[in-house]
Design a protein around this motif. Structure first.
Motif: not given
Length: 283
Positions: A50-55, A64-67, A92-93
């Motif tokens: 969900r966080a990736v989708e928000s990004c 660049n934020h979730f590796r 990301a956090c």
């Protein structure tokens, strides 16, 4: 959250931070999962997605934020196997915390911890207080919306709802009407009183309103008079409960305008990306 527990949680988050050669702070998802009160990786990975989708919605490159990384772990049998993990920037956090389970106490802390660019406890405390007040305000809005609907279904118009609510306030605030409390706290007549009340008073109003909703529905109360009596009784009961703890709602000072707090925190949120750093092209 009391200050002692806040200090303990803050130390745990600080101990989990890592730093790249480029001096970018990051946290491992598996460690963050435990810090945020999750016990199952499957559930936590949903929050990550969900966080990736928000990004992506914000038109920011997630890589660049979730590796994504893999780790070798030792099983109980002594064998080893690979597991998936993620390196997460501060941003990301923050997104994960914003998409996490808000019923978890750790989530409110994380939303504050990753939003601010300092590890000063008082700054984080202030942010947590804002979150708690905002959540209380939203709950009150929902319970009052439900009360308005209940009243409307029983043939009472907006003016009747305003009278019922004001009588409830009068009972809660020891004789002060909504208008009186606005004058006492210096609130513009066009603004809702609750936008300037401290969290405790907002929660008190919400509990009384929820009790009114419950009894209106359960007892199928009809007419403005019957519902007014119910609402006044509930607010009186809440006032008496507070009084036993030495609290008089009408004597509590006004809180900062919640709209100003929202604007200030939105400005702070916009700075997270630029202050967070990112993994860039090293993915």
């Amino acid at each position: 959250m009391d200050k002692r527990k806040l200090h303990i949680i803050m130390k745990e988050f600080d101990n989990a931070v890592n730093t790249t050669e480029e001096n970018i702070e990051y946290w491992y998802a598996r460690e963050l999962m435990e810090l945020l009160g999750y016990s199952r990786w499957e559930n936590f990975e949903k929050a990550i997605k969900r966080a990736v989708e928000s990004c992506e919605t914000s038109q920011i490159e997630p890589r660049n934020h979730f590796r994504e990384v893999t780790k070798m772990v030792r099983l109980g049998s002594g064998a080893k196997r690979q597991i998936r993990d993620y390196m997460l920037t501060r941003y990301a956090c923050y997104l994960i915390a914003m998409n996490g389970d808000t019923n978890k106490e750790e989530i409110a802390f994380a939303q504050s911890y990753f939003a601010v660019q300092t590890r000063k406890q008082e700054v984080i405390e202030e942010r947590i207080a804002y979150i708690e007040r905002t959540q209380a305000r939203e709950r009150l809005k929902e319970s009052e919306k439900r009360l308005s609907q209940n009243i409307y279904e029983r043939g009472i118009d907006d003016s009747g709802f305003a009278r019922i609510r004001s009588k409830g306030d009068q009972a809660l605030f020891g004789g002060y009407s909504t208008k009186d409390m606005k004058a006492k706290l210096g609130v513009n007549d066009k603004r809702p009183l609750a936008d300037f009340l401290p969290t405790l008073t907002i929660a008190a109003k919400n509990l009384a309103t929820e009790m009114t909703n419950y009894n209106v529905e359960e007892k199928d109360l009809q007419g403005e008079n019957a519902i007014t009596i119910e609402h006044v009784q509930n607010n009186t009961g809440i006032r008496q409960m507070l009084g036993k703890r030495g609290i008089k709602p009408e004597e509590l000072p006004a809180a900062e305008d919640i709209r100003k707090l929202e604007r200030r925190n939105k400005t702070q949120d916009k700075k997270i990306i630029e202050k967070s750093g990112n993994f860039g092209e090293n993915n």
